[in-house]
Write a protein that holds these residues in place. Structure first.
Motif, short mmCIF file in Angstrom:
data_model
loop_
_atom_site.label_atom_id
_atom_site.label_comp_id
_atom_site.label_asym_id
_atom_site.label_seq_id
_atom_site.Cartn_x
_atom_site.Cartn_y
_atom_site.Cartn_z
N SER A 151 -0.45 -5.13 -21.48
CA SER A 151 -1.22 -6.13 -21.38
C SER A 151 -0.50 -7.32 -22.15
CB SER A 151 -2.45 -5.69 -22.08
OG SER A 151 -3.27 -6.98 -22.25
N ILE A 152 -0.36 -8.55 -21.70
CA ILE A 152 0.21 -9.54 -22.01
C ILE A 152 -0.94 -10.94 -21.91
CG2 ILE A 152 1.94 -11.32 -21.82
CD1 ILE A 152 3.68 -9.26 -20.41
N THR A 153 -1.05 -11.47 -22.89
CA THR A 153 -1.87 -12.52 -23.30
C THR A 153 -1.21 -13.71 -23.97
OG1 THR A 153 -4.11 -11.46 -23.51
CG2 THR A 153 -3.82 -13.78 -24.35
N ASP A 154 -0.73 -14.80 -22.95
CA ASP A 154 -0.03 -15.83 -23.65
C ASP A 154 -0.67 -17.13 -23.44
OD1 ASP A 154 1.84 -17.92 -24.11
OD2 ASP A 154 3.52 -17.26 -22.79
N PHE A 211 -15.54 -33.89 -30.00
CA PHE A 211 -14.86 -32.52 -29.91
C PHE A 211 -13.92 -32.47 -28.61
CE2 PHE A 211 -14.11 -28.00 -29.11
CZ PHE A 211 -13.24 -27.67 -30.43
N TYR A 212 -12.66 -31.87 -28.51
CA TYR A 212 -12.18 -31.57 -27.34
C TYR A 212 -11.35 -30.41 -27.70
CZ TYR A 212 -9.26 -31.67 -23.21
OH TYR A 212 -8.51 -31.44 -22.05
N PHE A 213 -11.22 -29.34 -26.85
CA PHE A 213 -10.75 -28.24 -26.76
C PHE A 213 -9.98 -27.68 -25.48
CE2 PHE A 213 -10.62 -23.64 -25.40
CZ PHE A 213 -9.78 -23.12 -26.27
N GLU A 214 -8.56 -27.30 -25.28
CA GLU A 214 -7.99 -27.22 -24.19
C GLU A 214 -7.05 -25.88 -24.51
OE1 GLU A 214 -3.83 -28.97 -22.52
OE2 GLU A 214 -5.80 -30.34 -22.25
N GLU A 215 -7.28 -25.00 -23.23
CA GLU A 215 -6.37 -23.75 -23.36
C GLU A 215 -5.80 -23.47 -22.07
OE1 GLU A 215 -6.86 -19.09 -24.56
OE2 GLU A 215 -8.69 -20.03 -23.78
N ASP A 216 -4.55 -23.25 -22.05
CA ASP A 216 -3.53 -22.65 -21.11
C ASP A 216 -3.12 -21.43 -21.26
OD1 ASP A 216 -3.83 -25.36 -19.95
OD2 ASP A 216 -2.07 -26.00 -20.91
N GLN A 217 -3.50 -20.40 -20.43
CA GLN A 217 -3.14 -19.04 -20.55
C GLN A 217 -2.33 -18.56 -19.27
OE1 GLN A 217 -6.02 -16.02 -21.87
NE2 GLN A 217 -7.60 -17.77 -21.26
N TYR A 218 -1.41 -17.49 -19.70
CA TYR A 218 -1.10 -16.57 -18.61
C TYR A 218 -1.55 -15.39 -19.30
CZ TYR A 218 2.36 -13.23 -16.54
OH TYR A 218 2.75 -12.37 -15.93
N SER A 219 -1.77 -14.71 -18.13
CA SER A 219 -2.45 -13.24 -18.45
C SER A 219 -2.01 -12.14 -17.39
CB SER A 219 -4.10 -13.30 -18.31
OG SER A 219 -4.55 -12.08 -18.45
N PHE A 220 -1.70 -11.02 -17.79
CA PHE A 220 -1.00 -9.89 -17.23
C PHE A 220 -1.59 -8.82 -17.92
CE2 PHE A 220 2.03 -6.62 -16.57
CZ PHE A 220 2.31 -6.50 -15.34
N LEU A 221 -1.76 -7.83 -16.52
CA LEU A 221 -2.51 -6.42 -16.76
C LEU A 221 -1.59 -5.71 -15.94
CD1 LEU A 221 -3.66 -4.13 -18.19
CD2 LEU A 221 -5.78 -4.56 -17.17
N THR A 238 -10.96 -10.03 -21.21
CA THR A 238 -10.17 -10.62 -20.09
C THR A 238 -9.83 -12.00 -20.46
OG1 THR A 238 -11.84 -11.22 -18.63
CG2 THR A 238 -11.17 -8.69 -18.64
N GLU A 239 -9.02 -12.60 -19.56
CA GLU A 239 -8.77 -14.07 -19.71
C GLU A 239 -9.85 -14.85 -19.28
OE1 GLU A 239 -7.90 -12.86 -15.29
OE2 GLU A 239 -7.53 -11.95 -17.45
N LEU A 240 -10.96 -14.26 -18.70
CA LEU A 240 -12.01 -14.93 -18.49
C LEU A 240 -13.26 -14.80 -19.55
CD1 LEU A 240 -12.14 -14.05 -14.87
CD2 LEU A 240 -11.27 -16.17 -15.47
N GLY A 241 -12.98 -14.04 -20.51
CA GLY A 241 -14.18 -13.81 -21.22
C GLY A 241 -13.99 -14.61 -22.45
N ASP A 242 -15.07 -14.62 -23.24
CA ASP A 242 -15.18 -15.77 -24.39
C ASP A 242 -16.01 -14.96 -25.67
OD1 ASP A 242 -14.18 -18.39 -23.73
OD2 ASP A 242 -15.74 -17.91 -22.30
N LEU A 278 -0.23 -18.25 -29.00
CA LEU A 278 -0.15 -16.91 -29.26
C LEU A 278 0.47 -16.10 -28.05
CD1 LEU A 278 -1.64 -13.99 -30.07
CD2 LEU A 278 -3.51 -14.77 -28.79
N VAL A 279 1.29 -14.98 -28.33
CA VAL A 279 1.63 -14.12 -27.21
C VAL A 279 1.27 -13.12 -27.77
CG1 VAL A 279 3.74 -13.32 -26.18
CG2 VAL A 279 3.48 -15.79 -26.63
N TYR A 280 0.48 -12.03 -27.17
CA TYR A 280 0.29 -10.78 -27.57
C TYR A 280 0.77 -9.88 -26.29
CZ TYR A 280 -2.88 -6.63 -27.60
OH TYR A 280 -3.30 -5.09 -27.25
N ASP A 281 1.63 -8.99 -26.54
CA ASP A 281 2.34 -8.30 -25.80
C ASP A 281 2.29 -6.57 -26.11
OD1 ASP A 281 3.95 -6.76 -23.92
OD2 ASP A 281 5.45 -8.23 -24.03
N TYR A 282 1.44 -5.76 -25.44
CA TYR A 282 1.34 -4.37 -25.80
C TYR A 282 1.39 -3.49 -24.58
CZ TYR A 282 -0.92 -0.37 -28.14
OH TYR A 282 -1.29 0.96 -29.10
#
Length: 893
Positions: free
Chosen positions: A369-372, A396-406, A114-118, A330-334
């Motif tokens: 399912s969409i992951t942006d 080190f610095y990391f930043e991620e902005d997501q849109y998630s849809f199911l 999910t969008e919360l998983g790592d 990344l845009v994953y759309d399935y």
């Protein structure tokens, strides 16, 4: 050791040498000059140099466990993408689970996609961290090597490197070199592959390298049902990469790169075995799991993944400086419907319901399912790679902005019309400070120490809904066949404008507001949908007048059914709409200690302790905007003793490495499907966790929590010898035990609490074997080259691999309710199996610019489960690639 390119897999143990057949002639051709290291300088093709410790060194001199698989070696036996590494490296498991790449190393991994998983094994692309590796399989072109670092890499690679890391390293531009190549491949399943490369010098201090790739093939599935609409695992992919290297002085190097990947086709649905298992069919009697009965419409995958990066290095007098910055998009759309069942004799009769087989095949229940994801990384490092002190300090610095849809549709359902998770605002940030040093106490004895501090923050805002409109008369005999999701149906997705259904803000959600919320989540209804017609001229376009015949009376925005004199019945909403508001903050420290001693220049002893953490997080809210329970980070501590040795057997040079390892795996996160009532009870009862009044205790949600501690231990050995007549023999062997030693009882998430409450109860998993951990893993490779004076050079490789039995879920197939007569649908065991690959190459006489190759991957067509998902209604299995074979020709200019 070898006069040809070899992939030495060392680490305290590994050596899986897939030979570089395509490069067997390189040492005697101009191509050798085109091989460049990361500084753009020429290297010998038989040197396997890796950057496991953020500096270049030989694998055999690295005091730890790592694997290097060269790009040409992988291609020689038909490896296409990262999922094909499954079974090629002992301890490494890679599965494509519905488009999500799941990597496990020695039993440590994560299936929370999910969008919360790592992930627990970090994926890197030219050293850049990829939080979502979807689509990265098509980056497997013009690559120098793939490095697999086994064991926690917390101090060196940072967050979510608990199990280890996979780093895809591409070829960099070569200075003062004109070089180009084109390659074309044909294979079974109508496979066609083209890739090309050009390296152009720009003066004496700069160069550009451009590479492109195209792959397409038909589906590995066979649609044998009456519908014949198309099935999964067909691909049509394109990718390109451009890199620019500028070295204006001997001290300054600037490398800029950009890449673009586009993957289309039919994606990965897996095969659902619920039907045969429910009808008493033994899965072993199903000859080909990819012969399936399709329905509705073909799956549709659309993935776009691109990025840009910069690497700047300066060689100073006292120390060196390196900056790496990147941006990934990344845009994953399935969108997919799953096949009804694999084929077996009599299957069509089992699929024929009250409305006939045609109605079963015409069910458009589907999911999208969409992951942006947009991510940025910045790393600044100060270092010195010249002894006696070798050190590195950085941030080190990391930043991620997501849109998630199911979203899903429940076609033909009277009480279920689908679910929607719409998360427009999912943010993650992480920063770290780190230091690592190796000191040569003497010429033969070295010690290493490393420390890293990491802080992660996550937050999410959105809405989750389960739609359940009771569409029927008082006796529910009226107006069946409610349709939603047919041809042309489109979710609104990011276009949703109503997040909170209480649009008037009065604290009460009316049925009209619920209906308006539902319609706001649909941009177009399908051509044969009638939900929009049932609700009397809804505001969303699509469909024709498809009102059920008995709907002859309309009252307001709702409908009544007075046909045959039955009582009218309003439309109550039986589902739930939850506001999702959650956040977490967590910090952790990773460290490592190592000692290494050169007994002789060719014999190394070492011992190390290293840790790695996988970031924690939070869950879905309990009720509407209620508590979002958090969970802590997972932690792995590795203890390893190893020896690496090169020696001669007579005149034959040989290698034998070995190690013993022990992993202490703490606070292991497991994910269950629990009812709200179960979660509340698990967290201490309603006094501790109040549930909002408008929330259903029966609603089932995904819940992750720190549930177990495990121990993982074993031994690895690898060896190789160069035999006469240019024959190379390499092997590697892993013995692995991975088991839960302490755990809280966990809910049996193979069952759903609102459907089977007596089975969806908490059970003990102590003593269970961790998923995807075969006890024995073995690989062997035989290579030989035949140089001739008149016919050029012939060469071949034959590879064999064995994996013993393993399980794919933490329950190890146990049936707690029927231990003496276990139900087949709970069986998650994969029987042990062998695989064989082969490759053949011919370089005609001349300057080596023409090359012909042939390969067969999975020679015996062994198809086995890479992952199994067992739920209340599904037993979905994802399989390894079937036998593929092909031939290619390459021309260099």
């Amino acid at each position: 050791m070898r006069n040809r390119k070899t992939a030495l897999l060392c680490g305290a143990t590994l050596a899986i040498a897939l030979p570089g057949l395509a490069m067997a002639q390189a040492a005697d051709t101009p191509r050798a000059a085109a091989q460049q290291d990361e500084d753009g300088e020429a290297t010998q093709v038989d040197d396997i140099i890796v950057t496991v410790e953020r500096r270049e060194q030989s694998l055999q001199n690295y005091a730890g466990t790592a694997v290097a698989l060269t790009g040409e070696d992988l291609k020689a036996v038909g490896v296409q993408d990262i999922s094909d590494l499954e079974g090629r490296v002992p301890g490494l498991s890679v599965a494509n689970n519905g488009g999500n790449i799941e990597i496990y190393i020695r039993g440590v991994g994560s299936s929370n996609n999910t969008e919360l998983g790592d992930p627990a094994a970090a994926t890197h692309y030219d050293g850049v961290y990829l939080p979502r590796p979807a689509g990265i399989g098509s980056a497997f072109f013009d690559i120098q090597r793939v490095e697999v670092n086994i064991g926690p890499q917390g101090t060196l690679r940072g967050r979510n490197a608990t199990a280890g890391t996979v780093n895809i390293v591409t070829w960099k531009p070569g200075l003062n070199i004109w070089d180009s190549s084109a390659e074309f491949e044909l294979g079974n399943y109508q496979q066609r592959v083209f890739q090309g490369m050009v390296n152009i010098p720009l003066g004496e201090t700069a160069a550009v390298r451009i590479a492109g790739y195209h792959l397409e093939h038909d589906s590995y599935y066979e649609d044998v049902g009456p519908a014949r609409v198309g099935v999964a695992e067909a691909e049509n992919n394109d990718a390109g990469r451009i890199q620019f290297l500028w070295e204006p002085t001997s001290r300054l190097s600037i490398l800029l790169g950009a890449d673009y990947i586009r993957e289309t086709g039919t994606g990965y649905t897996g095969t659902n075995y619920a039907n045969p298992l429910g009808n008493g069919i033994d899965p072993n009697d199903i000859e080909d799991p990819r012969r399936v009965i399709s329905r509705a419409q073909a799956p549709d995958l659309n993935t776009r993944h691109w990025g840009a990066r910069a690497n700047i290095r300066y060689d100073g007098d006292l120390f060196d400086i390196e900056y790496t910055g990147s941006y990934r998009d990344l845009v994953y759309d399935y969108r997919a419907v799953t096949p009804l069942a694999p084929f077996y004799p009599g299957v069509l009769q089992t699929l024929t319901g009250p409305g006939g087989l045609g109605e079963t095949l015409d069910n458009f229940s589907q999911f999208q399912s969409i992951t942006d994801s947009q991510s940025k990384t910045h790393e600044l490092r100060f270092y010195d790679n010249e002894g006696p002190w070798i050190w590195s300090l950085g941030a080190f610095y990391f930043e991620e902005d997501q849109y998630s849809f199911l979203g899903s549709t429940g076609d033909r359902g009277l009480f279920f019309q689908g679910v929607e998770f719409n998360m427009p605002d999912v943010d993650t940030s992480s920063y770290a400070l780190f230091g690592d040093t190796t000191y040569s106490v003497t010429d033969r004895f070295r010690i290493t120490a490393g420390l890293r501090y990491t802080e992660d923050e996550k937050s999410r805002r959105g809405v989750a809904a389960r739609y359940g409109f009771a569409l029927g008369a008082g006796d529910f005999n009226c107006c069946g066949g409610v349709r939603v999701g047919t041809e042309g149906f489109e979710f609104a997705g990011r276009g949703r404008t109503i997040i909170n259904p209480d649009t008037d803000g009065n604290g009460t959600i009316t049925e009209q507001e619920i209906v308006s919320f539902y319609f706001n989540g649909v941009s177009r209804f399908g051509a044969r949908d009638n939900v929009d017609d049932i609700f009397a001229n809804g505001p969303v376009p699509g469909g024709a007048p498809n009102r059920p015949a008995c709907l002859d009376t309309v009252t307001g925005d709702f409908w009544t059914c007075a046909a045959d004199g039955r009582l009218t019945y309003a439309v109550p909403f039986t589902g739930q709409i939850f506001q999702q508001v959650g956040e977490s903050q967590i910090d952790f420290v990773d460290w490592r200690l190592r000692a290494e001693f050169d007994v002789t220049p060719d014999n190394l002893l070492y011992g190390l302790i290293a840790t790695g953490n996988k970031s924690g997080g939070f869950n879905d809210n309990i009720g509407n905007a209620g508590l979002a329970p958090t969970y802590d980070a997972e932690k792995v501590t590795l203890y390893e003793l190893g020896s690496k040795n090169e020696f001669y057997v007579g005149d034959l040079k040989a290698r034998l490495n070995g190690s013993l390892f022990y992993n202490d795996y703490e606070d292991q996160v497991l994910t269950s499907l629990l009812s709200v009532a179960q979660i509340v009870e698990f967290l201490g009862g309603p006094q501790q966790v109040p549930v909002p009044l408008d929330s259903s205790l029966a609603l089932v949600v995904s819940y992750s929590y720190n549930a177990a501690s495990s121990r993982i231990y074993g031994a690895q050995f690898d060896g190789g010898i160069d035999l006469p007549w240019n024959i190379g023999l390499d092997f590697n062997l892993l013995y692995l035990k991975a088991e839960v030693v302490e755990a809280e009882p966990i809910q049996d998430f193979r069952f759903q609490a609102d459907v089977a409450p007596s089975e969806a109860v908490f059970q003990s998993i102590e003593g269970k074997t961790l998923p995807r951990t075969p006890e024995w893993q073995f690989n062997m490779n035989l290579t030989q080259a035949f140089p001739t004076e008149t016919m050029g050079q012939f060469d071949y490789v034959v590879s064999a691999g064995y994996r013993s039995d393993f399980f794919t879920t933490i329950f190890n197939g146990q049936d707690f309710q029927q231990p003496n007569n276990p139900r087949r649908r709970l069986d998650d065991k994969v029987d042990g199996y062998w695989t064989f690959d082969a490759g053949f190459g011919w370089t005609p006489p001349g300057d080596g610019r023409l090359r012909f190759e042939a390969y067969v991957n999975n020679l015996t067509d062994e198809i086995h489960e890479a992952a199994i998902i067992i739920t209340q209604f599904d037993n979905t299995r994802f399989f390894t690639r079937p036998r593929t074979f092909g031939a290619r020709v390459r021309v260099q200019y």
